[in-house]
Design a protein around this motif. Structure first.
Motif, short mmCIF file in Angstrom:
data_model
loop_
_atom_site.label_atom_id
_atom_site.label_comp_id
_atom_site.label_asym_id
_atom_site.label_seq_id
_atom_site.Cartn_x
_atom_site.Cartn_y
_atom_site.Cartn_z
N THR A 40 21.37 -21.91 22.46
CA THR A 40 22.65 -21.42 21.66
C THR A 40 23.94 -22.33 22.16
O THR A 40 24.74 -22.09 21.56
CB THR A 40 22.91 -19.81 22.02
N ALA A 41 23.96 -22.98 23.32
CA ALA A 41 24.94 -23.93 23.83
C ALA A 41 24.43 -24.94 24.42
O ALA A 41 23.59 -24.71 25.48
CB ALA A 41 25.78 -22.89 24.51
N ALA A 74 20.35 -30.22 21.94
CA ALA A 74 21.09 -29.57 20.84
C ALA A 74 20.91 -28.44 20.84
O ALA A 74 19.69 -27.62 21.13
CB ALA A 74 21.07 -30.21 19.62
N THR A 75 21.70 -27.54 20.29
CA THR A 75 21.43 -26.03 19.73
C THR A 75 20.19 -25.92 18.69
O THR A 75 20.10 -26.76 17.84
CB THR A 75 22.64 -25.47 19.59
N GLY A 76 19.62 -24.74 18.81
CA GLY A 76 18.42 -24.66 17.85
C GLY A 76 17.36 -23.86 18.43
O GLY A 76 17.38 -23.48 19.53
N LEU A 77 16.30 -23.52 17.77
CA LEU A 77 15.11 -22.92 18.15
C LEU A 77 14.02 -23.88 17.98
O LEU A 77 13.57 -24.24 17.00
CB LEU A 77 14.88 -21.73 17.10
N GLY A 112 17.61 -32.01 32.48
CA GLY A 112 17.75 -33.46 32.94
C GLY A 112 18.70 -33.80 33.99
O GLY A 112 18.80 -34.88 34.51
N ASP A 113 19.81 -32.99 33.94
CA ASP A 113 20.86 -33.05 34.92
C ASP A 113 21.71 -31.86 35.02
O ASP A 113 21.00 -30.81 34.79
CB ASP A 113 21.89 -34.21 34.40
N GLY A 114 22.70 -31.79 35.79
CA GLY A 114 23.40 -30.48 36.22
C GLY A 114 24.45 -29.86 35.09
O GLY A 114 25.04 -28.90 35.47
N SER A 115 24.65 -30.64 33.68
CA SER A 115 25.07 -29.75 32.71
C SER A 115 24.55 -28.38 32.37
O SER A 115 23.33 -28.09 32.46
CB SER A 115 25.21 -30.71 31.64
N SER A 116 25.52 -27.62 31.48
CA SER A 116 25.02 -26.36 31.41
C SER A 116 24.62 -26.35 30.03
O SER A 116 24.99 -26.77 28.91
CB SER A 116 26.44 -25.53 31.49
N TYR A 117 23.36 -25.70 29.72
CA TYR A 117 22.73 -24.99 28.64
C TYR A 117 22.63 -23.59 28.88
O TYR A 117 22.50 -23.00 29.77
CB TYR A 117 21.48 -25.76 28.55
N THR A 118 22.86 -23.23 27.57
CA THR A 118 22.64 -21.43 27.49
C THR A 118 21.41 -21.24 26.45
O THR A 118 21.50 -21.82 25.46
CB THR A 118 23.72 -20.70 26.67
#
Length: 129
Positions: A40-41, A74-77, A112-118
């Protein structure tokens, strides 16, 4: 354990910056799994790859039995499957493999790196037949 299809929540929706594994699952009857990764993010860098892992009975060590397909940025299901006969991955299905589900297993969502994903992770498990 059950001899019918069931759904499970594996990881609740949360922002994460590092690889995260769900709790170990135990399925002596269930043989197939379909994962749902709901992003979602997304930071757009690094990406996510949900890898299904099996566990060695003697050592307790985990080993990845799937790759997680192409990294999701990217966002998505997105859908990942271990099924009786794999079809080519298409649409929301990012990886479909003809393999049986291990008795002891989990899913490690690799960052893959330290960036944020929700994201959240759920599944359906099913017996053969």
């Amino acid at each position: 354990m059950t001899d019918r299809k069931v759904q499970r929540a594996l990881l609740a929706s949360a922002a994460r910056t590092a690889s995260t594994a769900c709790a170990q699952q135990a399925d002596s009857i269930q043989q197939f799994v379909r994962l749902y990764l709901n992003v979602t993010a997304a930071s757009g860098t690094g990406g996510l790859q949900p890898q299904i892992r099996g566990y060695d009975k003697i050592s307790g060590s985990a080993v990845a039995i799937t790759t997680g397909g192409a990294a999701i940025q990217a966002t998505g299901l997105y859908v990942y499957e271990l099924v009786s006969s794999a079809n080519a991955a298409a649409g929301a299905v990012k990886e479909s493999l003809a393999r049986f589900l291990p008795v002891q297993w989990d899913v490690n969502v690799v960052h893959g790196d330290g960036s944020s994903y929700t994201y959240s992770l759920s599944c359906e498990v099913a017996p053969a037949g």
